[in-house]
Scaffold this motif. Structure first.
Motif, PDB file in Angstrom:
ATOM      1  N   ALA A 190       3.031  -0.352 -14.494  1.00  0.00           N
ATOM      2  CA  ALA A 190       2.591  -1.410 -13.580  1.00  0.00           C
ATOM      3  C   ALA A 190       3.336  -2.713 -13.857  1.00  0.00           C
ATOM      4  O   ALA A 190       3.742  -3.437 -12.925  1.00  0.00           O
ATOM      5  CB  ALA A 190       1.085  -1.612 -13.707  1.00  0.00           C
ATOM      6  N   ALA A 238      -2.417   2.694  -8.725  1.00  0.00           N
ATOM      7  CA  ALA A 238      -1.704   3.921  -8.357  1.00  0.00           C
ATOM      8  C   ALA A 238      -1.392   4.773  -9.583  1.00  0.00           C
ATOM      9  O   ALA A 238      -1.612   5.990  -9.587  1.00  0.00           O
ATOM     10  CB  ALA A 238      -0.423   3.573  -7.610  1.00  0.00           C
ATOM     11  N   GLY A 286       8.693   4.220  -5.266  1.00  0.00           N
ATOM     12  CA  GLY A 286       7.732   3.146  -5.069  1.00  0.00           C
ATOM     13  C   GLY A 286       8.311   1.801  -5.441  1.00  0.00           C
ATOM     14  O   GLY A 286       8.019   0.782  -4.806  1.00  0.00           O
ATOM     15  N   THR A 318      -1.676  -3.389  -7.721  1.00  0.00           N
ATOM     16  CA  THR A 318      -1.464  -2.206  -6.887  1.00  0.00           C
ATOM     17  C   THR A 318      -0.860  -1.074  -7.706  1.00  0.00           C
ATOM     18  O   THR A 318      -1.288   0.082  -7.619  1.00  0.00           O
ATOM     19  CB  THR A 318      -0.535  -2.546  -5.708  1.00  0.00           C
ATOM     20  N   GLY A 319       0.170  -1.403  -8.513  1.00  0.00           N
ATOM     21  CA  GLY A 319       0.806  -0.384  -9.328  1.00  0.00           C
ATOM     22  C   GLY A 319      -0.127   0.199 -10.365  1.00  0.00           C
ATOM     23  O   GLY A 319      -0.123   1.414 -10.620  1.00  0.00           O
ATOM     24  N   VAL A 358       4.001   6.439  -5.052  1.00  0.00           N
ATOM     25  CA  VAL A 358       3.866   6.798  -6.461  1.00  0.00           C
ATOM     26  C   VAL A 358       2.918   7.982  -6.625  1.00  0.00           C
ATOM     27  O   VAL A 358       3.216   8.958  -7.332  1.00  0.00           O
ATOM     28  CB  VAL A 358       3.368   5.589  -7.281  1.00  0.00           C
ATOM     29  N   LEU A 359       1.772   7.917  -5.948  1.00  0.00           N
ATOM     30  CA  LEU A 359       0.787   8.984  -6.053  1.00  0.00           C
ATOM     31  C   LEU A 359       1.252  10.257  -5.353  1.00  0.00           C
ATOM     32  O   LEU A 359       1.196  11.351  -5.926  1.00  0.00           O
ATOM     33  CB  LEU A 359      -0.540   8.520  -5.461  1.00  0.00           C
ATOM     34  N   THR A 369       0.835  -1.203   0.000  1.00  0.00           N
ATOM     35  CA  THR A 369       0.000   0.000   0.000  1.00  0.00           C
ATOM     36  C   THR A 369       0.868   1.250   0.000  1.00  0.00           C
ATOM     37  O   THR A 369       0.573   2.236  -0.691  1.00  0.00           O
ATOM     38  CB  THR A 369      -0.933   0.002   1.217  1.00  0.00           C
ATOM     39  N   THR A 425       1.574  -6.884  -7.114  1.00  0.00           N
ATOM     40  CA  THR A 425       2.292  -5.657  -7.463  1.00  0.00           C
ATOM     41  C   THR A 425       1.699  -5.005  -8.694  1.00  0.00           C
ATOM     42  O   THR A 425       1.538  -3.777  -8.753  1.00  0.00           O
ATOM     43  CB  THR A 425       3.778  -5.963  -7.700  1.00  0.00           C
ATOM     44  N   THR A 455      -2.559   8.498 -10.733  1.00  0.00           N
ATOM     45  CA  THR A 455      -1.495   9.512 -10.720  1.00  0.00           C
ATOM     46  C   THR A 455      -1.403  10.268 -12.038  1.00  0.00           C
ATOM     47  O   THR A 455      -1.316  11.496 -12.058  1.00  0.00           O
ATOM     48  CB  THR A 455      -0.148   8.845 -10.414  1.00  0.00           C
ATOM     49  N   SER A 482       3.806   1.566  -1.273  1.00  0.00           N
ATOM     50  CA  SER A 482       4.399   1.777  -2.602  1.00  0.00           C
ATOM     51  C   SER A 482       3.436   2.539  -3.502  1.00  0.00           C
ATOM     52  O   SER A 482       3.847   3.424  -4.260  1.00  0.00           O
ATOM     53  CB  SER A 482       4.775   0.438  -3.237  1.00  0.00           C
ATOM     54  N   ALA A 483       2.143   2.217  -3.428  1.00  0.00           N
ATOM     55  CA  ALA A 483       1.147   2.931  -4.229  1.00  0.00           C
ATOM     56  C   ALA A 483       1.024   4.382  -3.777  1.00  0.00           C
ATOM     57  O   ALA A 483       0.943   5.308  -4.601  1.00  0.00           O
ATOM     58  CB  ALA A 483      -0.206   2.231  -4.132  1.00  0.00           C
TER      59      ALA A 483
END
Length: 525
Positions: free
Chosen positions: A411, A376, A323, A372-373, A46-47, A40, A369, A380, A42-43
């Motif tokens: 991603a 995000a 991230g 989640t990526g 990134v954002l 979470t 991953t 973003t 890591s997301a």
């Protein structure tokens, strides 16, 4: 039947067994709070870093002492950002027709840095892509469709159209004793360029189809000259790029036109010229006409615009690198924790086919991953683009497919990195060593290559042969051979195509996972 049924049952059981193994690994991941929090985080990184960077980025342009909003970059027929700055001497052409002219000279000037304050240093010279020739253009509006046949400073005769397309003709230059004849014809929506050494023997250079070209267009002579790009090495071996003002002058005679409406006085347009506060043109082009001789001087360029003119879409992903480091830590921990706590023996007892254990772990960490990526990055990119535009920043337009590729590809970059980090964790079986190794082979080469601390050749080599090649998937702006630009990693240009770069990273991940499987089959811990 008695021999087939057990085989089918065994096959089904194998499939069900791997499905249970996947479920078990997924259960491990989601029940360990630290891994879930890390993914979470890591997301959010990134954002958050993307939003922070976008909010702090503002752009404006100056006219003397006054700051003004920067003018929007013109866009070409394909929606790409373009440069459309030239001096055009033209008439109207209705229907089919053409223009023929003899080019007897192509010269130019380059401004060098001032040796003393207030003393201009201008030397004679042509940049390689200085251009002078014949053009048919839909209108004098910037970005309107066109086709042109021309002589360049160092690339011979070319046929170009709609900013991105380029076809080479004969090489060589021009002089009063060795002139170059050019011809450009229109037939419907097809434009064809020709060249000749003597005005009698003609060779086709190329043709272009411009769908939707109106009945009446502009046809005539043009000249333009992009900046003189100079790249110097700094004390650390990196590169510093600077562009200096230039202009080019093409001298034409024996100019003849045929076709409807191609009569009357010549019009003159300095397309794309900027003005000072008082309306005075800045670096204007010009025409000197005398006795059928046309000396056309132009400044600027006609071609695609790159990352030096505006921000590409991938600049919104400034937080992806941080991230990615968080992803590496989580992925390594997903396997190294079992070795540290001695739980790997229990896992292998539950699933004796050891290779499948690592494959299942790789599928789980890669899928988690990627999902989640993707979430995000999908948030973003559009949000940060909106903020950047609101702050006056110019954004290089790209197709929806390219933007989707950047989002999905980033991603996939995170997911492939996670699999590689997991494989390194299984190989080294020590979390700290695996994390450091993953950062050293993925993050460090990317940082070194994109921060101007290495010579260009070394930087490009790193981004070809190391897992950092995967970052090429984020490149949204292509390179164009007919545009002289600093195509370097620090400008967002990678030596490999986007999917090829990602394939290099995936190959490293597959190799490392294969080696980890071999080691696991030979030895538990």
């Amino acid at each position: 039947m008695t021999t087939v049924t057990p085989y089918r049952s065994g096959l089904r059981a194998g499939r069900d067994g791997f499905g249970r193994l996947l479920l078990a690994e997924w259960t491990k991941f989601r029940t360990v709070r630290g891994w879930v929090i890390g993914m979470t985080l890591s997301a959010l990184v990134v954002l958050g870093l993307g939003l922070l960077s976008a909010a702090g980025s503002h752009m404006s342009c100056s006219k003397g002492p006054v700051e003004v909003p920067c003018p929007a970059l013109p866009t070409g027929p394909g929606g790409e950002a373009v440069n459309d700055r030239l001096y055009l001497v033209h008439r109207s052409l209705t229907g089919d027709g053409g223009i023929t002219a003899r080019l007897t000279s192509l010269t130019g000037q380059i401004r060098l840095p001032d040796a003393n304050p207030g003393v201009r240093r201008v030397v004679a010279g042509l940049v390689p892509w200085a251009k002078a020739g014949l053009m048919v253009k839909e209108s004098t509006a910037q970005g309107s469709p066109y086709a042109a046949v021309m002589l360049t400073g160092a690339h011979g005769v070319r046929m170009q159209h709609d900013f991105t397309e380029d076809v080479a003709g004969r090489p060589g230059g021009v002089s009063a004793t060795a002139p170059r004849w050019l011809r450009l014809t229109r037939s419907g929506d097809t434009l064809t360029g020709y060249e000749s050494p003597d005005g009698r023997r003609w060779t086709e250079v190329g043709s272009a189809r411009l769908p939707g070209l109106p009945a009446t267009v502009r046809i005539g002579l043009f000249a333009t000259s992009p900046g003189d790009l100079r790249v110097t090495q700094d004390v650390l071996g990196g590169a510093i790029a600077a562009s200096r003002f230039t202009e080019a002058t093409g001298v034409f005679d024996h100019v003849s036109l045929r076709g409807g409406g191609a009569r009357g006085a010549w019009s003159r347009d300095d397309i794309g010229v900027t003005t000072e506060l008082d309306g005075t043109p800045h670096h204007p082009g010009r025409l000197v006409e005398s006795g059928g001789r046309f000396a056309v001087t132009g400044v600027g360029d006609v071609g695609p615009a790159g990352a030096e003119y505006a921000q590409p879409v991938e600049r919104t992903l400034s937080g992806a690198l941080t991230g990615l480091i968080v992803v590496i830590v989580v992925a390594v921990g997903f396997v190294a924790a079992e070795y540290r706590r001695g739980l790997i023996h229990t896992t292998l007892l539950a699933s004796p086919r050891r290779g499948r254990v690592l494959v299942a772990k790789a599928l789980v960490i890669g899928t988690v991953t990627f999902a989640t990526g993707l979430a995000a990055v999908a948030v973003t990119v559009p949000v940060c683009l909106s903020i950047l535009r609101a702050n006056g920043n110019q954004i290089l337009p790209v197709s929806w497919f390219t933007e989707l590729r950047v989002i999905v590809g980033t991603a996939a970059l995170l997911a492939a990195t996670a699999v590689l980090a997991l494989a390194l964790g299984a190989l080294f079986r020590r979390g700290a060593v695996a994390v450091i190794t993953a950062i050293a082979v993925i993050v460090l080469p990317y940082i070194l290559a994109t921060t101007s601390v290495l010579p260009l050749g070394v930087a490009q080599w790193l981004l070809r042969v190391t897992p950092a090649a995967g970052f090429a998937i984020q490149q949204s702006v292509p390179e164009y051979p007919q545009v002289l630009s600093h195509y370097a990693p620090q400008m967002g240009y990678f030596p490999l195509p986007p999917w090829a770069g990602l394939a290099v990273l995936c190959a490293y991940a597959a190799l490392a996972l294969g080696l980890a499987v071999v080691r696991l089959r030979r030895r538990d811990a």
